[in-house]
Design an enzyme around this catalytic site. Structure first.
Site, mmCIF file in Angstrom:
data_model
loop_
_atom_site.group_PDB
_atom_site.id
_atom_site.type_symbol
_atom_site.label_atom_id
_atom_site.label_comp_id
_atom_site.label_asym_id
_atom_site.label_seq_id
_atom_site.Cartn_x
_atom_site.Cartn_y
_atom_site.Cartn_z
ATOM 1 N N LYS A 1 -14.977 -64.201 -9.610
ATOM 2 C CA LYS A 1 -14.774 -64.290 -11.056
ATOM 3 C C LYS A 1 -14.049 -65.560 -11.467
ATOM 4 C CE LYS A 1 -16.014 -59.769 -12.143
ATOM 5 N NZ LYS A 1 -15.589 -58.382 -12.110
ATOM 6 N N LYS B 1 -24.576 -57.425 -5.527
ATOM 7 C CA LYS B 1 -24.448 -56.000 -5.850
ATOM 8 C C LYS B 1 -24.791 -55.751 -7.321
ATOM 9 C CE LYS B 1 -19.569 -56.129 -7.172
ATOM 10 N NZ LYS B 1 -18.275 -55.476 -7.237
ATOM 11 N N LYS C 1 -21.711 -54.335 -13.562
ATOM 12 C CA LYS C 1 -21.720 -54.252 -15.010
ATOM 13 C C LYS C 1 -21.646 -55.638 -15.646
ATOM 14 C CE LYS C 1 -21.100 -51.926 -18.938
ATOM 15 N NZ LYS C 1 -21.634 -50.666 -19.394
HETATM 16 P P1 TYM Z 1 -15.150 -50.788 -10.065
HETATM 17 O O1 TYM Z 1 -14.715 -50.279 -11.378
HETATM 18 O O2 TYM Z 1 -15.818 -52.131 -10.007
HETATM 19 O O3 TYM Z 1 -16.140 -49.771 -9.389
HETATM 20 C C1 TYM Z 1 -15.844 -48.392 -9.268
HETATM 21 C C2 TYM Z 1 -16.419 -47.850 -7.972
HETATM 22 O O4 TYM Z 1 -17.834 -48.090 -7.900
HETATM 23 C C3 TYM Z 1 -18.165 -48.748 -6.692
HETATM 24 N N1 TYM Z 1 -19.285 -49.669 -6.947
HETATM 25 C C4 TYM Z 1 -20.404 -49.715 -6.217
HETATM 26 N N2 TYM Z 1 -20.811 -49.000 -5.160
HETATM 27 C C5 TYM Z 1 -22.037 -49.287 -4.647
HETATM 28 N N3 TYM Z 1 -22.868 -50.240 -5.158
HETATM 29 C C6 TYM Z 1 -22.488 -50.983 -6.220
HETATM 30 N N4 TYM Z 1 -23.314 -51.901 -6.727
HETATM 31 C C7 TYM Z 1 -21.206 -50.734 -6.801
HETATM 32 N N5 TYM Z 1 -20.531 -51.274 -7.854
HETATM 33 C C8 TYM Z 1 -19.358 -50.609 -7.913
HETATM 34 C C9 TYM Z 1 -16.908 -49.499 -6.307
HETATM 35 O O5 TYM Z 1 -16.867 -49.766 -4.918
HETATM 36 C C10 TYM Z 1 -15.815 -48.552 -6.743
HETATM 37 O O6 TYM Z 1 -15.563 -47.597 -5.743
HETATM 38 N N6 TYM Z 1 -10.916 -52.474 -8.067
HETATM 39 C C11 TYM Z 1 -11.689 -51.282 -8.297
HETATM 40 C C12 TYM Z 1 -10.963 -50.201 -9.063
HETATM 41 C C13 TYM Z 1 -9.664 -49.776 -8.507
HETATM 42 C C14 TYM Z 1 -9.452 -48.946 -7.374
HETATM 43 C C15 TYM Z 1 -8.054 -48.787 -7.278
HETATM 44 C C16 TYM Z 1 -10.306 -48.333 -6.455
HETATM 45 C C17 TYM Z 1 -8.443 -50.064 -9.005
HETATM 46 N N7 TYM Z 1 -7.467 -49.466 -8.271
HETATM 47 C C18 TYM Z 1 -7.499 -48.025 -6.253
HETATM 48 C C19 TYM Z 1 -9.737 -47.587 -5.445
HETATM 49 C C20 TYM Z 1 -8.343 -47.424 -5.338
HETATM 50 C C21 TYM Z 1 -12.915 -51.655 -9.096
HETATM 51 O O7 TYM Z 1 -12.925 -52.620 -9.821
HETATM 52 O O8 TYM Z 1 -13.941 -50.768 -9.030
#
Ligand code: TYM
Length: 326
Positions: free
Chosen positions: A112, A192, A195
């Site tokens: 990013k 991947k 959004k």
């Molecule tokens: P985020 O909001 O981007 O995504 C949420 C969850 O969806 C999974 N994910 C995917 N899995 C498979 N294929 C994809 N294309 C795909 N896109 C997203 C992500 O792996 C995630 O599990 N940093 C994290 C949020 C977060 C978090 C945490 C997670 C903040 N604190 C503590 C675990 C523990 C995030 O931005 O996920």
């Protein structure tokens, strides 16, 4: 003392990657673990510019979506990260245990900050806040998609470093990967599904209409071989469709490939979109129904946040004490 924790950014309604890579697993884990917390991580989301009114809406869209997907607030504590100020305070303390070079290579920053030429300090320390989320509850298991594994390794490192400096306090949390670790972009199967993708055709939202889903899958990038096989290295586009098909139809990859026998990729795309449409159909209406009562959603998040805080506060008190603040 097993405890599950995970988070999702309030991007509005989740996409198919979120759903298959994480949320399905979240729902299953509610019944398997005694203590489960899921957070809508709004503090993380402001590492990218956000319009305040849109963010407010997106938080409620995400809450409605999580409930519609099957998160049960009686089994899992569902809460809004910013309502538990302990997260931000603990992030500061963990940040002081983290070196700058340790963060430079983590994916969020690498991707990013490049897009914008420069990124905020918040974007840089994003993984430290994520570690704070996890450790604050002494979590042991973290269900995520594959893209979060490096962030989890930082959380494990920080648990070790804290324990070393201040005495044993935190377990090292393990990642729980779902069988669908990574859903790829429909336009560029080397990245991947996300959004923030600028191409609308790359991402399927779980509330997309049947027509939109069919169109996006019809136009998904594949290759010039008409037979359907599963080979993510050589044929990432077709293999991504097989992954999606298997996940939504609850088949193994082998079963999905054999269902495609005799079909060319064009015909197979029809089969895959039917399966996706069928699987997502009940979610669309349920999200709308939940979203129609914002006061209820807000009350639910407020209650969840109070419960989360009851768990977080004593841990942060102990941290403060160990660090020497009291
Ligand atoms: P985020 O909001 O981007 O995504 C949420 C969850 O969806 C999974 N994910 C995917 N899995 C498979 N294929 C994809 N294309 C795909 N896109 C997203 C992500 O792996 C995630 O599990 N940093 C994290 C949020 C977060 C978090 C945490 C997670 C903040 N604190 C503590 C675990 C523990 C995030 O931005 O996920």
């Amino acid at each position: 003392n097993a405890r599950v924790f995970s988070g999702i950014q309030p991007t509005g309604v989740p996409h198919l990657g979120n759903y298959l890579g994480a949320l399905e697993n979240w729902v299953a884990l509610q019944d398997q673990y005694p203590s489960v917390l899921y957070s809508i991580v709004d503090l993380h989301s402001i590492t990218q510019p956000q319009d305040p009114d849109k963010l407010r809406n997106n938080i409620l869209d995400m809450a409605a979506s999580l409930l519609a997907c099957g998160i049960n607030p009686e089994k899992a504590i569902l809460f809004q990260q910013s309502q538990v100020s302990e997260h931000a305070e603990f992030c500061w303390i963990l940040g002081c245990l983290t070196s700058m070079p340790r963060l430079r290579h983590l994916p969020q920053w690498k991707m990013k900050s490049k897009q914008k030429n420069e990124g905020s300090v918040g974007l840089y320390i994003y993984p430290v806040l994520q570690a704070a989320d996890i450790l604050l509850y002494k979590s042991t298991h973290v269900p995520v998609g594959e893209d979060q594994v490096q962030h989890l390794e930082l959380a494990q490192d920080l648990a070790r470093i804290f324990n070393l400096h201040y005495g044993e306090l935190f377990p090292e949390a393990r990642a729980l990967l779902s069988s669908t670790r990574k859903v790829k972009s429909l336009r560029d199967p080397s990245s991947k599904m996300s959004k923030s993708d600028s191409q609308a055709m790359a991402t399927i939202s779980i509330t997309d209409s049947p027509d939109d889903i069919a169109q996006k899958i019809r136009r998904a990038v594949t290759d010039f071989t008409s037979e359907v096989t599963f080979d993510p290295q050589a044929r990432p586009g077709v293999s991504n469709l097989v992954t999606i098909h298997a996940a939504v139809a609850r088949l193994s990859v082998e079963e999905a490939v054999s269902a495609a026998k005799g079909l060319d990729t064009g015909a197979y795309k029809g089969l895959v979109s039917e399966a996706v449409i069928q699987r997502l159909a009940p979610l669309r209406e349920e999200i709308q129904r939940r979203r129609a009562d914002p006061a209820h959603l807000e009350a639910l998040l407020a209650l969840g946040s109070r419960r989360a805080r009851q768990l977080a506060a004593p841990v942060l008190d102990e941290v403060r004490h160990r660090v020497g603040f009291s």
